[in-house]
Structure formats: C-alpha cells, structure tokens
Design a protein around this motif. Structure first.
Motif, PDB file in Angstrom:
ATOM      1  N   GLN A   1      -5.524  -3.100 -20.811  1.00 31.03           N
ATOM      2  CA  GLN A   1      -4.385  -2.728 -19.959  1.00 31.03           C
ATOM      3  C   GLN A   1      -3.930  -3.901 -19.089  1.00 31.03           C
ATOM      4  N   VAL A   2      -4.877  -4.589 -18.484  1.00 31.33           N
ATOM      5  CA  VAL A   2      -4.526  -5.699 -17.593  1.00 31.33           C
ATOM      6  C   VAL A   2      -3.918  -6.851 -18.392  1.00 31.33           C
ATOM      7  N   LEU A   3      -4.478  -7.134 -19.559  1.00 35.04           N
ATOM      8  CA  LEU A   3      -3.911  -8.190 -20.400  1.00 35.04           C
ATOM      9  C   LEU A   3      -2.470  -7.872 -20.785  1.00 35.04           C
ATOM     10  N   LYS A   4      -2.205  -6.632 -21.142  1.00 35.74           N
ATOM     11  CA  LYS A   4      -0.830  -6.235 -21.478  1.00 35.74           C
ATOM     12  C   LYS A   4       0.098  -6.402 -20.284  1.00 35.74           C
ATOM     13  N   SER A   5      -0.364  -6.021 -19.108  1.00 37.13           N
ATOM     14  CA  SER A   5       0.459  -6.171 -17.901  1.00 37.13           C
ATOM     15  C   SER A   5       0.730  -7.634 -17.589  1.00 37.13           C
ATOM     16  N   LEU A   6      -0.293  -8.461 -17.704  1.00 39.92           N
ATOM     17  CA  LEU A   6      -0.111  -9.887 -17.442  1.00 39.92           C
ATOM     18  C   LEU A   6       0.836 -10.523 -18.455  1.00 39.92           C
ATOM     19  N   GLU A   7       0.731 -10.083 -19.695  1.00 44.13           N
ATOM     20  CA  GLU A   7       1.639 -10.593 -20.728  1.00 44.13           C
ATOM     21  C   GLU A   7       3.065 -10.141 -20.443  1.00 44.13           C
ATOM     22  N   ARG A   8       3.221  -8.882 -20.090  1.00 45.47           N
ATOM     23  CA  ARG A   8       4.552  -8.340 -19.783  1.00 45.47           C
ATOM     24  C   ARG A   8       5.194  -9.087 -18.620  1.00 45.47           C
ATOM     25  N   ASP A   9       4.381  -9.473 -17.644  1.00 43.45           N
ATOM     26  CA  ASP A   9       4.887 -10.181 -16.464  1.00 43.45           C
ATOM     27  C   ASP A   9       5.122 -11.664 -16.724  1.00 43.45           C
ATOM     28  N   GLY A  10       4.782 -12.134 -17.927  1.00 46.48           N
ATOM     29  CA  GLY A  10       4.998 -13.540 -18.261  1.00 46.48           C
ATOM     30  C   GLY A  10       3.946 -14.474 -17.706  1.00 46.48           C
ATOM     31  N   LEU A  11       2.774 -13.928 -17.356  1.00 41.09           N
ATOM     32  CA  LEU A  11       1.732 -14.742 -16.743  1.00 41.09           C
ATOM     33  C   LEU A  11       0.727 -15.281 -17.757  1.00 41.09           C
ATOM     34  N   ILE A  12       0.572 -14.564 -18.862  1.00 40.30           N
ATOM     35  CA  ILE A  12      -0.270 -15.046 -19.956  1.00 40.30           C
ATOM     36  C   ILE A  12       0.480 -14.823 -21.259  1.00 40.30           C
ATOM     37  N   LYS A  13       0.009 -15.503 -22.316  1.00 41.65           N
ATOM     38  CA  LYS A  13       0.580 -15.255 -23.636  1.00 41.65           C
ATOM     39  C   LYS A  13      -0.552 -14.904 -24.588  1.00 41.65           C
ATOM     40  N   ARG A  14      -0.211 -14.080 -25.534  1.00 43.42           N
ATOM     41  CA  ARG A  14      -1.156 -13.565 -26.520  1.00 43.42           C
ATOM     42  C   ARG A  14      -0.849 -14.214 -27.857  1.00 43.42           C
TER      43      ARG A  14
ATOM     44  N   THR B   1      -8.143 -12.094 -34.896  1.00 40.39           N
ATOM     45  CA  THR B   1      -8.656 -12.634 -33.642  1.00 40.39           C
ATOM     46  C   THR B   1      -7.477 -12.790 -32.689  1.00 40.39           C
ATOM     47  N   VAL B   2      -7.675 -12.391 -31.448  1.00 41.40           N
ATOM     48  CA  VAL B   2      -6.615 -12.502 -30.447  1.00 41.40           C
ATOM     49  C   VAL B   2      -7.092 -13.421 -29.340  1.00 41.40           C
ATOM     50  N   GLU B   3      -6.223 -14.347 -28.981  1.00 43.40           N
ATOM     51  CA  GLU B   3      -6.538 -15.341 -27.966  1.00 43.40           C
ATOM     52  C   GLU B   3      -5.477 -15.270 -26.870  1.00 43.40           C
ATOM     53  N   TYR B   4      -5.922 -15.431 -25.636  1.00 44.52           N
ATOM     54  CA  TYR B   4      -5.015 -15.379 -24.494  1.00 44.52           C
ATOM     55  C   TYR B   4      -5.047 -16.708 -23.762  1.00 44.52           C
ATOM     56  N   SER B   5      -3.860 -17.147 -23.358  1.00 51.83           N
ATOM     57  CA  SER B   5      -3.762 -18.389 -22.591  1.00 51.83           C
ATOM     58  C   SER B   5      -2.758 -18.193 -21.467  1.00 51.83           C
ATOM     59  N   ILE B   6      -2.823 -19.071 -20.514  1.00 54.87           N
ATOM     60  CA  ILE B   6      -1.957 -18.946 -19.343  1.00 54.87           C
ATOM     61  C   ILE B   6      -0.602 -19.592 -19.620  1.00 54.87           C
ATOM     62  N   THR B   7       0.428 -19.049 -19.026  1.00 52.04           N
ATOM     63  CA  THR B   7       1.760 -19.631 -19.113  1.00 52.04           C
ATOM     64  C   THR B   7       1.961 -20.548 -17.900  1.00 52.04           C
ATOM     65  N   PRO B   8       2.992 -21.370 -17.914  1.00 49.70           N
ATOM     66  CA  PRO B   8       3.265 -22.184 -16.723  1.00 49.70           C
ATOM     67  C   PRO B   8       3.462 -21.328 -15.465  1.00 49.70           C
ATOM     68  N   LEU B   9       4.119 -20.185 -15.598  1.00 50.69           N
ATOM     69  CA  LEU B   9       4.293 -19.292 -14.452  1.00 50.69           C
ATOM     70  C   LEU B   9       2.943 -18.753 -13.998  1.00 50.69           C
ATOM     71  N   GLY B  10       2.111 -18.350 -14.944  1.00 49.36           N
ATOM     72  CA  GLY B  10       0.783 -17.854 -14.608  1.00 49.36           C
ATOM     73  C   GLY B  10      -0.072 -18.909 -13.931  1.00 49.36           C
TER      74      GLY B  10
END
Length: 122
Positions: free
Chosen positions: A54-67, A76-85
């Motif tokens: 849930q938190v990963l989806k919210s962070l992705e929706r807010d543009g703070l991380i990318k999936r 395999t799913v990997e998460y990384s931070i965006t420049p905004l994040g």
C-alpha cells in the motif's frame, strides 16, 4: 496559495505522507540504491506485506518512487527514488537523525511524565 492550516488544503496530503513512518523509512532506503520488494520487507522490521504494498503504491502515485518490473519468472519488482522523492528524503533524514540522537531523552521524559501521572492518580 496553499495553506496547510486550512482543512481543505491539498498540502495536508503531502504532510500525511511525510508523517507516515513507513513512507519515510522506504524513501530513506531507496534513496541510496534501488531495492526489490522482498528486500524492503526484510529490511523494514514490523511492516506487513500488505502495508508495504500500500505504501509503495502511494509513494509511486505521489511521484516519489518509481517501480520497475523485471521480466523474470516470477516477475521481480524493483523500486527506486525519483528526483522529487530524493528532495523529500533529504528533508526528512534530519528528523531520523534527530530521533536517533534524542531517543534517550524522549524516553526519559515519557517515564517521568508517566510516573507523575501515576502519582496524581494515587
């Protein structure tokens, strides 16, 4: 103009994200390097799989991380931070540092408070 003190200000949604302990921990972890879902789950003790998702989806929706889905079996799913994040992670990391530095004092204050309340009730 945004006014976080106004009940209908969208700024409060962002402050909710900043106030979410799981969101802050995830941002700080992926700030340094991309991480897979299970690595995040193992590293962040106490978070459930459902809450992490849930938190990963919210962070992705807010543009703070990318999936990023990697074509493996299973996927395999990997998460990384965006420049905004990254700007948010840089802003909240001093709060983590403050909490770690002042933990002992806060716990002592809580014990004193609880003891005083107990004495008043007796």
């Amino acid at each position: 103009m945004p006014n976080a003190y106004s009940a209908d200000c969208p700024t409060r949604q962002i402050l909710d994200r900043v106030g979410d302990k799981w969101a802050v921990l995830i941002l700080l972890l992926v700030r340094d390097e991309p991480m897979r879902f299970n690595a995040l789950r193992r590293t962040i003790e106490g978070i459930s799989q459902k809450m992490l998702s849930q938190v990963l989806k919210s962070l992705e929706r807010d543009g703070l991380i990318k999936r990023r889905a990697i074509a493996t079996v299973p996927v395999t799913v990997e998460y990384s931070i965006t420049p905004l994040g990254a700007t948010l992670a840089d802003a909240v990391d001093p709060l983590r540092e403050w909490a770690e530095k002042n933990l002992k004092e806060v716990l002592n204050a809580q014990r004193r408070y609880d003891a005083a309340r107990k004495d008043m009730a007796a």
